[in-house]
Design a protein around this motif. Structure first.
Motif, mmCIF file in Angstrom:
data_model
loop_
_atom_site.group_PDB
_atom_site.id
_atom_site.type_symbol
_atom_site.label_atom_id
_atom_site.label_comp_id
_atom_site.label_asym_id
_atom_site.label_seq_id
_atom_site.Cartn_x
_atom_site.Cartn_y
_atom_site.Cartn_z
ATOM 1 N N ASN A 19 0.827 -1.210 0.000
ATOM 2 C CA ASN A 19 0.000 0.000 0.000
ATOM 3 C C ASN A 19 0.863 1.263 0.000
ATOM 4 O O ASN A 19 0.450 2.327 0.468
ATOM 5 C CB ASN A 19 -0.939 0.010 1.197
ATOM 6 C CG ASN A 19 -0.210 -0.084 2.517
ATOM 7 O OD1 ASN A 19 1.017 -0.200 2.534
ATOM 8 N ND2 ASN A 19 -0.945 -0.039 3.621
ATOM 9 N N VAL A 20 2.104 1.083 -0.512
ATOM 10 C CA VAL A 20 3.006 2.230 -0.633
ATOM 11 C C VAL A 20 3.427 2.334 -2.093
ATOM 12 O O VAL A 20 3.409 1.342 -2.827
ATOM 13 C CB VAL A 20 4.240 2.075 0.282
ATOM 14 C CG1 VAL A 20 3.835 2.080 1.740
ATOM 15 C CG2 VAL A 20 5.010 0.793 -0.062
ATOM 16 N N PRO A 21 3.809 3.515 -2.558
ATOM 17 C CA PRO A 21 4.154 3.686 -3.969
ATOM 18 C C PRO A 21 5.448 2.959 -4.336
ATOM 19 O O PRO A 21 6.341 2.782 -3.506
ATOM 20 C CB PRO A 21 4.297 5.201 -4.123
ATOM 21 C CG PRO A 21 4.606 5.693 -2.752
ATOM 22 C CD PRO A 21 3.870 4.801 -1.812
ATOM 23 N N ALA A 22 5.517 2.541 -5.619
ATOM 24 C CA ALA A 22 6.719 1.906 -6.154
ATOM 25 C C ALA A 22 7.573 2.962 -6.834
ATOM 26 O O ALA A 22 7.099 4.029 -7.229
ATOM 27 C CB ALA A 22 6.346 0.820 -7.145
ATOM 28 N N VAL A 23 8.856 2.642 -6.983
ATOM 29 C CA VAL A 23 9.803 3.544 -7.633
ATOM 30 C C VAL A 23 10.360 2.826 -8.858
ATOM 31 O O VAL A 23 10.828 1.687 -8.761
ATOM 32 C CB VAL A 23 10.950 3.942 -6.681
ATOM 33 C CG1 VAL A 23 11.942 4.854 -7.410
ATOM 34 C CG2 VAL A 23 10.408 4.597 -5.442
ATOM 35 N N THR A 24 10.294 3.489 -10.016
ATOM 36 C CA THR A 24 10.773 2.896 -11.269
ATOM 37 C C THR A 24 12.046 3.590 -11.708
ATOM 38 O O THR A 24 12.122 4.836 -11.737
ATOM 39 C CB THR A 24 9.712 3.022 -12.367
ATOM 40 O OG1 THR A 24 8.522 2.370 -11.949
ATOM 41 C CG2 THR A 24 10.208 2.396 -13.665
ATOM 42 N N ARG A 25 13.059 2.822 -12.057
ATOM 43 C CA ARG A 25 14.306 3.351 -12.591
ATOM 44 C C ARG A 25 14.678 2.555 -13.840
ATOM 45 O O ARG A 25 14.463 1.342 -13.906
ATOM 46 C CB ARG A 25 15.440 3.227 -11.566
ATOM 47 C CG ARG A 25 15.253 4.058 -10.317
ATOM 48 C CD ARG A 25 15.517 5.542 -10.590
ATOM 49 N NE ARG A 25 15.314 6.324 -9.397
ATOM 50 C CZ ARG A 25 16.262 6.573 -8.505
ATOM 51 N NH1 ARG A 25 17.467 6.059 -8.669
ATOM 52 N NH2 ARG A 25 16.009 7.323 -7.444
ATOM 53 N N ASP A 26 15.238 3.234 -14.836
ATOM 54 C CA ASP A 26 15.714 2.570 -16.042
ATOM 55 C C ASP A 26 17.228 2.426 -15.973
ATOM 56 O O ASP A 26 17.939 3.365 -15.567
ATOM 57 C CB ASP A 26 15.338 3.370 -17.286
ATOM 58 C CG ASP A 26 13.827 3.375 -17.524
ATOM 59 O OD1 ASP A 26 13.153 2.482 -16.972
ATOM 60 O OD2 ASP A 26 13.336 4.266 -18.245
ATOM 61 N N LEU A 27 17.713 1.271 -16.416
ATOM 62 C CA LEU A 27 19.149 0.999 -16.411
ATOM 63 C C LEU A 27 19.543 0.519 -17.798
ATOM 64 O O LEU A 27 19.020 -0.492 -18.289
ATOM 65 C CB LEU A 27 19.473 -0.080 -15.376
ATOM 66 C CG LEU A 27 20.901 -0.630 -15.388
ATOM 67 C CD1 LEU A 27 21.912 0.471 -15.057
ATOM 68 C CD2 LEU A 27 21.027 -1.794 -14.408
ATOM 69 N N ALA A 28 20.439 1.243 -18.449
ATOM 70 C CA ALA A 28 20.941 0.845 -19.764
ATOM 71 C C ALA A 28 22.418 0.541 -19.643
ATOM 72 O O ALA A 28 23.188 1.335 -19.070
ATOM 73 C CB ALA A 28 20.701 1.949 -20.786
ATOM 74 N N SER B 299 18.168 -9.154 -4.014
ATOM 75 C CA SER B 299 17.695 -7.816 -3.662
ATOM 76 C C SER B 299 16.362 -7.926 -2.933
ATOM 77 O O SER B 299 15.434 -8.591 -3.414
ATOM 78 C CB SER B 299 17.536 -6.955 -4.916
ATOM 79 O OG SER B 299 16.942 -5.711 -4.600
ATOM 80 N N THR B 300 16.251 -7.264 -1.802
ATOM 81 C CA THR B 300 14.993 -7.253 -1.047
ATOM 82 C C THR B 300 14.054 -6.149 -1.525
ATOM 83 O O THR B 300 12.891 -6.098 -1.120
ATOM 84 C CB THR B 300 15.281 -7.059 0.453
ATOM 85 O OG1 THR B 300 15.981 -5.820 0.629
ATOM 86 C CG2 THR B 300 16.097 -8.213 0.997
ATOM 87 N N LEU B 301 14.561 -5.264 -2.386
ATOM 88 C CA LEU B 301 13.752 -4.129 -2.837
ATOM 89 C C LEU B 301 13.275 -4.281 -4.278
ATOM 90 O O LEU B 301 12.234 -3.717 -4.653
ATOM 91 C CB LEU B 301 14.565 -2.825 -2.699
ATOM 92 C CG LEU B 301 15.103 -2.500 -1.304
ATOM 93 C CD1 LEU B 301 15.820 -1.149 -1.329
ATOM 94 C CD2 LEU B 301 13.997 -2.502 -0.261
ATOM 95 N N GLU C 157 7.355 -0.351 3.410
ATOM 96 C CA GLU C 157 7.240 1.070 3.758
ATOM 97 C C GLU C 157 7.776 1.895 2.599
ATOM 98 O O GLU C 157 8.538 1.414 1.756
ATOM 99 C CB GLU C 157 8.025 1.366 5.036
ATOM 100 C CG GLU C 157 7.482 0.618 6.261
ATOM 101 C CD GLU C 157 8.257 0.953 7.521
ATOM 102 O OE1 GLU C 157 9.230 1.747 7.416
ATOM 103 O OE2 GLU C 157 7.910 0.428 8.576
ATOM 104 N N THR C 158 7.415 3.161 2.585
ATOM 105 C CA THR C 158 7.835 4.045 1.499
ATOM 106 C C THR C 158 9.351 4.158 1.472
ATOM 107 O O THR C 158 10.009 4.374 2.492
ATOM 108 C CB THR C 158 7.214 5.443 1.674
ATOM 109 O OG1 THR C 158 5.798 5.306 1.717
ATOM 110 C CG2 THR C 158 7.617 6.359 0.539
ATOM 111 N N LEU C 159 9.912 3.958 0.250
ATOM 112 C CA LEU C 159 11.366 4.002 0.091
ATOM 113 C C LEU C 159 11.838 5.441 -0.093
ATOM 114 O O LEU C 159 11.177 6.276 -0.741
ATOM 115 C CB LEU C 159 11.782 3.178 -1.128
ATOM 116 C CG LEU C 159 11.543 1.659 -1.038
ATOM 117 C CD1 LEU C 159 11.830 0.998 -2.391
ATOM 118 C CD2 LEU C 159 12.405 1.049 0.050
#
Length: 817
Positions: A724-733, A754-756, A788-790
């Motif tokens: 119930n917390v927002p996700a964070v998206t990152r791009d890796l090239a 990775s736990t995240l 929890e929120t990262l």
């Protein structure tokens, strides 16, 4: 086996309706395939005498007869022209029902009344003759029911005789079987004749192929009246049993074959040169058979010849050279037994099956030869006026000996599940022809030679059980707890099938053998081996054991397409077969390694360089055409490599895909599936040229095949609460060598503990001017989430850790973050 019931009554007395007899045979002996009726099934047929006969005044093709039915004269309109005043004819009266369902009534034909019908041989079930009315001789009394002379109708049972019961291919054997079931006796016709004819020893008998001919008897019947016709009742029985009456001599041989199950052949003695020889065919030898076709024989076929030319392909069909004809007056009768497997192989190679070959190939009793010879010679003498020779030429060097089997009374109850009195069991075995004596709770039974299927104690117990009636076994639960459950492989198979069905696939079951074209259509060459051919295939389209389940799936898909399907998703779990050298690797999942038909588990006992057969259980999937139809809110989805690869990943978690070409797969869209360094199978898109050969041109086709033993479908299902917390998206090239597999990059990220990191996907692979030569850019989308929120610091730290791992393991250059 066709069993006319009126003929069966000659050997055994029974008072059962047709339906009761069918039920009894089906439950206690052989399955009844069908019931056929001939002639008049209900009503009355009487003997009439034609008083007047002439043309119909109002029809060119009809005639009118006045017929005396014994004190009553009737008028009958007929189409046949052969009756004449004074002729005696069978007349079926109005109200009678014929086998074809017609019910006769008084009728008016072209203005004239017709009472009943004069009958032809075909209408009475005597033969296929229908060119004229059956004319009876003067011994038939006017006005008397025809049934006083022979049945006007016939009911025939079609028995599906088991291959191990050749004794039931004759009326005597069927009568013995019925008598054993009913606990009654049966009769065998006796043969009485004068044995004073010209000697058989005027001819010689020589058996050169004794390994193919255990017994051969030859006897002469001389002074036969040429062109004699068999009695009407004999012809009627032969026709009812499914054969065509010909003349008195041939009909006698066929009649005794139908009676005893023993085929018989008659030679015109005047055409036999020197004597009879049983030998192998000569290379390239040709013979013109009774069907008019000339066939080329080989050295594995047994031929019956005289001293100059072949006369019979043994056990199959005779030649024209010594055929019995209407001019024959001197006959040599052959009654023999041949090796059944040789007759079967000969029949198949010549593409010629006959009533005789069907009996010989099951293996006949040499001890039946004596009775069959006496019976047929007696019939020829009685019906064709011949005189039987006093001598018989016999080749029977190794007489068959009956076997004795011991049966324990305690074992009988244990196997049948019901109590059977010892005397009851002994009586049933005696009725089957066994010699029986009992002592100390044990039955000793000497089995007759015509029952080769009885070879052990369990066989005798089975016979006792079926004759008493297996339907009489009481229904009761065993008194001990039952242990059971599925094996590990059975549980895995069930899970795998359910998983594939849940993914929208349909299970198929195809034959494990197929045509020669399979290997060619898949592009296999000589270097890949010759495949496995069956020695005795069911047909030319089933001559090879499959090397892959893909062929059956492609054929099934082609049939679905022919019926209008726009796409299919099929799977099959089945065995494939491979030719292997004796020292071949024993891979996981091998079911059998076979040598001379025997399963071998220990390679050390297999002779060097000996070819064997390896069987494996395989899982095959074929996606074809549209795997999902278009809808108002979605486009159609076509089969491709990545759909098939996704299913593979569900069946083999952790699989590695290595590009590898196969002859039937599209180059660049094919891969080997590796598990723990071992090849588990392949996946790819089907080559267009292969698709065209299977009538699937224009359809996208993707498939895979896996070793069942290396499949590990996920059996654990569970639920994880939604975050119930927002996700964070990152791009890796990253920029890596072109030789680096994207799958290896993905596996490294997934296994980074990775736990995240909760999700990752590849969204771009680029090779071009913006990256160095021999390099490529791979871009990932990474999604991070926790309970929890990262914070940005937490996400950045984990992101950098993952990027650094790719840099160390693959010398990757981080292109963008």
């Amino acid at each position: 086996m066709r069993v006319p019931l009126s003929w069966l009554h000659e050997y055994v007395d029974f008072d059962l309706s047709t339906s009761e007899l069918v039920e009894l045979f089906s439950l206690r002996s052989q399955e009844v395939d069908g019931i056929e009726r001939l002639g008049v099934v209900d009503g009355e047929v009487v003997v009439g005498e034609v008083v007047e006969f002439g043309p119909h005044p109002n029809a060119d093709r009809l005639n009118v007869a006045k017929v005396d039915l014994g004190g009553r004269e009737v008028q009958i309109v007929a189409g046949a022209p052969n009756p004449y005043p004074g002729a005696r004819v069978p007349v079926v009266l109005p109200g009678s029902t014929l086998a074809d369902g017609r019910k006769l009534k008084k009728a008016k034909l072209r203005g004239l009344e017709s009472y009943g019908m004069m009958m032809s041989e075909r209408e009475l079930g005597i033969s296929g003759e229908h060119t004229g009315i059956l004319l009876l001789d003067g011994s038939y009394e006017i006005g008397r029911p025809l049934a006083d002379y022979f049945p006007a109708g016939e009911t025939i049972l079609e028995l599906d005789v088991n291959p191990n019961r050749p004794d039931l291919w004759g009326m005597i054997g069927v009568a013995r079987e019925l008598a054993a079931i009913l606990k009654t006796s049966f009769r065998v016709p006796e043969s009485n004749f004068s044995a004073s004819g010209a000697p058989t020893a005027d001819y010689t008998l020589r058996v050169e192929a004794g390994d193919l001919c255990p017994r051969y008897d030859l006897r002469r019947v001389s002074g036969v009246r040429p062109g004699e016709r068999a009695p009407l009742e004999m012809r009627r029985r032969i026709h009812a049993a499914g054969m065509r009456p010909i003349n008195a001599i041939v009909d006698a041989t066929n009649y005794v074959m139908l009676e005893t199950g023993q085929p018989i052949h008659a030679f015109d003695a005047a055409k036999v040169r020197g004597g009879i020889v049983a030998r192998r065919a000569r290379p390239g030898e040709e013979m013109t058979m009774l069907d008019g076709h000339t066939r080329t024989l080989d050295e594995e076929m047994l031929v019956i010849s005289d001293e100059e030319r072949g006369l019979v392909v043994a056990g199959v069909m005779g030649a024209e050279d010594a055929e019995v004809s209407d001019e024959t007056s001197d006959v040599l009768v052959e009654v023999a037994t041949f090796v059944g497997t040789n007759i079967l192989a000969t029949s198949q190679r010549l593409a010629l099956r006959t009533d005789a070959s069907g009996r010989y190939e099951r293996g006949l009793d040499p001890e039946m030869v004596d009775y069959a010879m006496s019976r047929v010679c007696g019939l020829i003498a009685a019906e064709a006026g011949g005189t039987v020779a006093g001598d018989t030429l016999i080749h029977y060097p190794e007489p068959v000996q009956p076997r004795t089997i011991s049966m324990r009374h305690s074992r009988t109850e244990l196997l049948l599940g019901m109590r059977v009195e010892q005397e009851e069991a002994a009586e049933r075995l005696r009725l089957l022809g066994c010699e029986v004596w009992s002592e100390n709770g044990r039955i000793e039974a000497t089995v007759p030679t015509f029952r080769r299927d009885l070879s052990r104690e369990a066989d005798l117990i089975e016979e006792v059980g079926r004759l008493i009636g297996l339907e009489n076994i009481p229904e009761r639960l065993p008194g001990v707890p039952l242990l059971g459950g599925l094996t590990q492989d059975q549980r895995k198979l069930r899970l795998l099938r359910h998983l594939l069905a849940d993914l929208g696939l349909t299970e198929t079951v195809t034959y494990p053998f197929g045509p020669d074209r399979w290997r060619d259509d898949l592009g296999f060459d000589a270097e890949s081996g010759e495949g496995l051919r069956l020695r005795n295939p069911l047909s030319a389209e089933a001559a090879n054991l499959r090397e892959t389940v893909l062929t059956g799936l492609l054929d099934a898909t082609a049939r679905n397409r022919a019926f209008g399907s726009r796409g299919v998703a099929l799977f099959e779990v089945g065995r494939i077969f491979e030719s292997v050298e004796a020292d071949a690797e024993m891979r996981p999942g091998i079911i059998d390694y076979r040598m001379n038909g025997e399963a071998v588990r220990d390679q050390s006992i297999i002779p060097e360089a000996l070819m064997g057969v390896r069987e494996e259980n395989r899982v095959g999937v074929l996606l074809a055409g549209n795997t999902r139809s278009a809808g108002w809110n979605a486009q159609a989805t076509s089969a491709d490599f990545f759909q098939a690869k996704g299913i593979v990943e569900r069946l083999v978690p952790g699989a590695i895909f290595e590009p590898r070409v196969r002859p039937f797969l599209h180059p660049g869209r094919a891969a080997a599936v590796l598990v723990g360094g071992m090849e588990a199978g392949w996946v790819g898109e089907i080559h267009p040229s292969v698709a065209e050969k299977f009538d699937l041109e224009g359809w996208p086709l993707a498939a895979f095949e896996l070793n069942f033993a290396l499949c590990e479908p996920d059996s654990q299902s569970g639920f994880e609460p939604f975050a119930n917390v927002p996700a964070v998206t990152r791009d890796l090239a990253v920029v890596v060598s072109r030789a680096t597999r994207v799958g290896d990059l993905t596996s490294t990220l997934q296994n980074a503990e990775s736990t995240l990191l909760t999700e990752l996907r590849v969204f771009d692979v680029y090779e071009g001017p913006q990256v160095p030569e021999d390099m490529k850019s791979v871009a990932f989308s990474l999604i991070f989430q926790a309970s929890e929120t990262l914070t940005d610091e937490e996400v950045n730290a984990e992101f950098q850790r993952l990027a650094e791992r790719l840099r160390k393991e693959f010398d990757a250059e981080i292109r963008s973050t």
